[in-house]
Design a protein around this motif. Sequence first.
Motif, mmCIF file in Angstrom:
data_model
loop_
_atom_site.group_PDB
_atom_site.id
_atom_site.type_symbol
_atom_site.label_atom_id
_atom_site.label_comp_id
_atom_site.label_asym_id
_atom_site.label_seq_id
_atom_site.Cartn_x
_atom_site.Cartn_y
_atom_site.Cartn_z
ATOM 1 N N VAL A 215 -11.437 -43.983 -52.585
ATOM 2 C CA VAL A 215 -12.188 -43.143 -51.798
ATOM 3 C C VAL A 215 -11.719 -41.600 -51.905
ATOM 4 C CG1 VAL A 215 -12.749 -44.815 -50.110
ATOM 5 C CG2 VAL A 215 -10.776 -43.437 -49.503
ATOM 6 N N ILE A 216 -12.414 -40.809 -51.297
ATOM 7 C CA ILE A 216 -12.115 -39.338 -50.904
ATOM 8 C C ILE A 216 -12.364 -39.150 -49.446
ATOM 9 C CG2 ILE A 216 -12.315 -36.978 -51.551
ATOM 10 C CD1 ILE A 216 -12.965 -37.447 -54.271
ATOM 11 N N LEU A 217 -11.145 -38.596 -48.986
ATOM 12 C CA LEU A 217 -11.411 -38.273 -47.463
ATOM 13 C C LEU A 217 -11.381 -36.578 -47.657
ATOM 14 C CD1 LEU A 217 -8.883 -40.339 -47.297
ATOM 15 C CD2 LEU A 217 -9.629 -40.400 -45.105
ATOM 16 N N ALA A 218 -12.204 -35.875 -46.876
ATOM 17 C CA ALA A 218 -12.554 -34.593 -46.980
ATOM 18 C C ALA A 218 -13.130 -33.810 -45.765
ATOM 19 C CB ALA A 218 -13.098 -34.004 -48.266
ATOM 20 N N TYR A 219 -12.732 -32.733 -45.633
ATOM 21 C CA TYR A 219 -13.683 -31.826 -44.837
ATOM 22 C C TYR A 219 -15.161 -31.796 -45.461
ATOM 23 C CZ TYR A 219 -9.787 -29.729 -42.074
ATOM 24 O OH TYR A 219 -8.872 -29.556 -41.124
ATOM 25 N N ALA A 220 -16.294 -31.914 -44.574
ATOM 26 C CA ALA A 220 -17.537 -32.003 -45.193
ATOM 27 C C ALA A 220 -17.870 -30.712 -46.173
ATOM 28 C CB ALA A 220 -18.572 -31.975 -44.209
ATOM 29 N N GLY A 221 -17.546 -29.412 -45.610
ATOM 30 C CA GLY A 221 -17.710 -28.269 -46.714
ATOM 31 C C GLY A 221 -16.862 -28.458 -47.724
ATOM 32 N N SER A 222 -15.554 -28.790 -47.739
ATOM 33 C CA SER A 222 -14.801 -28.784 -48.769
ATOM 34 C C SER A 222 -15.255 -29.675 -50.008
ATOM 35 C CB SER A 222 -13.242 -29.140 -48.489
ATOM 36 O OG SER A 222 -12.715 -28.263 -47.419
ATOM 37 N N LEU A 223 -15.720 -30.871 -49.253
ATOM 38 C CA LEU A 223 -16.255 -31.806 -50.314
ATOM 39 C C LEU A 223 -17.541 -31.437 -51.028
ATOM 40 C CD1 LEU A 223 -15.632 -34.702 -50.849
ATOM 41 C CD2 LEU A 223 -17.148 -35.535 -48.957
ATOM 42 N N ASN A 224 -18.111 -30.582 -50.181
ATOM 43 C CA ASN A 224 -19.542 -30.166 -50.819
ATOM 44 C C ASN A 224 -19.192 -29.327 -52.112
ATOM 45 O OD1 ASN A 224 -22.559 -29.704 -50.860
ATOM 46 N ND2 ASN A 224 -21.692 -27.627 -50.236
ATOM 47 N N ILE A 244 -15.434 -40.147 -47.324
ATOM 48 C CA ILE A 244 -15.356 -39.809 -45.786
ATOM 49 C C ILE A 244 -15.364 -38.724 -45.504
ATOM 50 C CG2 ILE A 244 -14.029 -40.374 -43.790
ATOM 51 C CD1 ILE A 244 -12.800 -43.151 -45.109
ATOM 52 N N SER A 245 -16.273 -38.173 -44.621
ATOM 53 C CA SER A 245 -16.361 -36.661 -44.387
ATOM 54 C C SER A 245 -16.053 -36.549 -42.769
ATOM 55 C CB SER A 245 -18.038 -36.224 -44.689
ATOM 56 O OG SER A 245 -18.218 -35.277 -44.093
ATOM 57 N N PRO A 252 -27.313 -32.056 -44.206
ATOM 58 C CA PRO A 252 -28.029 -32.898 -44.901
ATOM 59 C C PRO A 252 -27.894 -32.410 -46.396
ATOM 60 C CG PRO A 252 -29.317 -32.385 -42.874
ATOM 61 C CD PRO A 252 -27.961 -31.664 -42.828
ATOM 62 N N GLU A 253 -28.188 -31.155 -46.676
ATOM 63 C CA GLU A 253 -27.806 -30.741 -48.031
ATOM 64 C C GLU A 253 -26.409 -30.942 -48.606
ATOM 65 O OE1 GLU A 253 -28.486 -28.914 -45.265
ATOM 66 O OE2 GLU A 253 -27.515 -26.816 -45.661
ATOM 67 N N TYR A 254 -25.522 -31.031 -47.786
ATOM 68 C CA TYR A 254 -24.036 -31.341 -48.452
ATOM 69 C C TYR A 254 -24.152 -32.871 -48.897
ATOM 70 C CZ TYR A 254 -21.663 -27.324 -46.268
ATOM 71 O OH TYR A 254 -21.232 -26.107 -45.813
ATOM 72 N N ARG A 255 -24.611 -33.756 -47.832
ATOM 73 C CA ARG A 255 -24.977 -35.082 -48.169
ATOM 74 C C ARG A 255 -25.402 -35.463 -49.527
ATOM 75 N NH1 ARG A 255 -24.462 -39.864 -44.958
ATOM 76 N NH2 ARG A 255 -24.937 -38.721 -42.911
ATOM 77 N N ARG A 256 -26.619 -34.627 -49.509
ATOM 78 C CA ARG A 256 -27.442 -34.900 -50.778
ATOM 79 C C ARG A 256 -26.709 -34.509 -51.944
ATOM 80 N NH1 ARG A 256 -31.783 -33.220 -47.553
ATOM 81 N NH2 ARG A 256 -31.531 -31.124 -48.139
ATOM 82 N N THR A 257 -26.303 -33.347 -51.861
ATOM 83 C CA THR A 257 -25.275 -32.895 -53.016
ATOM 84 C C THR A 257 -24.061 -33.814 -53.411
ATOM 85 O OG1 THR A 257 -25.876 -30.446 -52.437
ATOM 86 C CG2 THR A 257 -23.899 -30.852 -54.165
ATOM 87 N N PRO A 265 -21.817 -43.475 -51.535
ATOM 88 C CA PRO A 265 -22.223 -43.143 -50.299
ATOM 89 C C PRO A 265 -21.044 -42.330 -49.700
ATOM 90 C CG PRO A 265 -21.725 -45.455 -50.206
ATOM 91 C CD PRO A 265 -21.554 -44.941 -51.881
ATOM 92 N N VAL A 266 -21.606 -41.390 -48.669
ATOM 93 C CA VAL A 266 -20.822 -40.490 -47.777
ATOM 94 C C VAL A 266 -20.753 -41.257 -46.375
ATOM 95 C CG1 VAL A 266 -20.443 -38.486 -46.847
ATOM 96 C CG2 VAL A 266 -21.562 -38.417 -49.127
ATOM 97 N N PHE A 267 -19.755 -41.221 -45.917
ATOM 98 C CA PHE A 267 -19.558 -41.923 -44.468
ATOM 99 C C PHE A 267 -19.174 -40.699 -43.611
ATOM 100 C CE2 PHE A 267 -19.952 -46.582 -45.179
ATOM 101 C CZ PHE A 267 -19.938 -46.526 -46.652
ATOM 102 N N ASP A 268 -20.014 -40.228 -42.839
ATOM 103 C CA ASP A 268 -19.674 -39.269 -41.743
ATOM 104 C C ASP A 268 -18.665 -39.370 -40.642
ATOM 105 O OD1 ASP A 268 -19.666 -36.759 -40.908
ATOM 106 O OD2 ASP A 268 -21.760 -36.703 -39.929
ATOM 107 N N ARG A 269 -18.003 -38.881 -40.478
ATOM 108 C CA ARG A 269 -17.142 -39.092 -39.302
ATOM 109 C C ARG A 269 -16.694 -38.036 -38.440
ATOM 110 N NH1 ARG A 269 -10.999 -40.810 -40.886
ATOM 111 N NH2 ARG A 269 -12.022 -42.889 -41.660
#
Length: 466
Positions: A215-224, A244-245, A252-257, A265-269
Amino acid sequence: MAGSFDIYAPVARRLIAPLWAAKDRSPYLRLLRDLEHSQFFSVEEIRRRQLQKLQRIVAYAYDHSPFYRRRLDEFGYRPGDPFGFADYARLPVLTKKDIRENLAKLRSQEYPAEQLVSNLTGGSTGQPLKFYHDPLRLESRKAATWRHNAWAGYRLGDKAAALWGMPRDIPHGRKLKGRLRNCLLDRTLVLDTSAITEEKMREFHREITRYRPRVILAYAGSLNLFAEYLASEGLTPPRLAGLISSAEVLYPEYRRTIERVFDAPVFDRYGCREVSIIASECAEHDGLHINAENLYLEIEPPPGTADTNAPGEIIITDLENRGMPFLRYRIEDMGRLKAGSCACGRGLPRLEVAAGRVTDFLVSPSGKLVSGAALTVLLVAQTPGIAQAQLVQERREEILVRLVRDQQVPFDEQLMRGKVREFIGADVQVTFEYPEEIPRTASGKYPFSISRVTPGFMREADAGVD
Ligand SMILES: [Zn+2]
């Protein structure tokens, strides 16, 4: 199957993890087993246990925290008297200001100062907020984190990669013990996001391709950002079980990208330093399950609204932190509870977080709050010529738009000004700045909207973005 078969993971999980926990006298594995069991309790059973824990922590706070002794006395609390959720909802909220001004009195007197674990958050004002945990609370936080990791297909002993802005959050350091532990158990490869460059991302991509994390764990923005980078460079992403974000709003556009690029899949936390995981997604991705064994969460409707479905302020009680009780803590985020039950079968209630921090909202001259998160889509995604934007509001009548232009597409200032006025207010003054890049905060985050204007109903005199 995601990743390659990792022959060492079960050894780390079944042998190294328990040995290490025993060496540290750490009960988190037992707490984790409890949480994995209780997540499937019925809604009623979870509520019943929450109320018991609530009564216990209130009684504890009354006995050991001078701040709460006084506050509960004023409130008319009588030790030993039973109370329900509705009674409790009338207790005044705990604000960040309360914490800053009363830290020593909030702390439990039962623990000698040196036994408490101090912690810090940047907070929404950019000013550090200090607070405490008792040592056992750290264990239940860890257990809750591992429970959610498992929802995302990441179990103890699995290899992980992290894009993280606060290296101290990752449980290993430069010390030999930390390195050994990371090699044997935590097995995490880290990209420090407080200073990302293209070279670093390219190097990180090379490393994870070799390392093959699950898995990758990350800040949402960094992951995007990383996903966008891989796509633009045509680099093949690693095969993952999931991502894991956390720490930032997963737009939503981060998740899509991210899901398109990684094909996983991205799992939001959603959480914060003060209480750790607040709510997180299961494989149904249908709202975030509240960490209800450790926290009791209420939604305070906005003043003057009759709409019970409108997002309100999230108010959190930490049911486990005796070191410094948090009773009805106003975290300065908005959300609403999701009705109905989740297809995964867990009885944990669900939360929908409304567009990030309260302080992400911009305030129109008329006092209307405008969600910064929504504006990223309405204002920025739909306006051509923008590579990145930031809205800064120092005064109610004025919005500063900081823009990094997309060199390929022309940008129309008049069009943008019109849209800002459309969403924030016709009488707002809009000015533009064109920096080379938008600076990250110290912890590697990109604040999209920064407002120093506080609407009347919020108590804080200052506001900003962490
Ligand atoms: Zn679920």
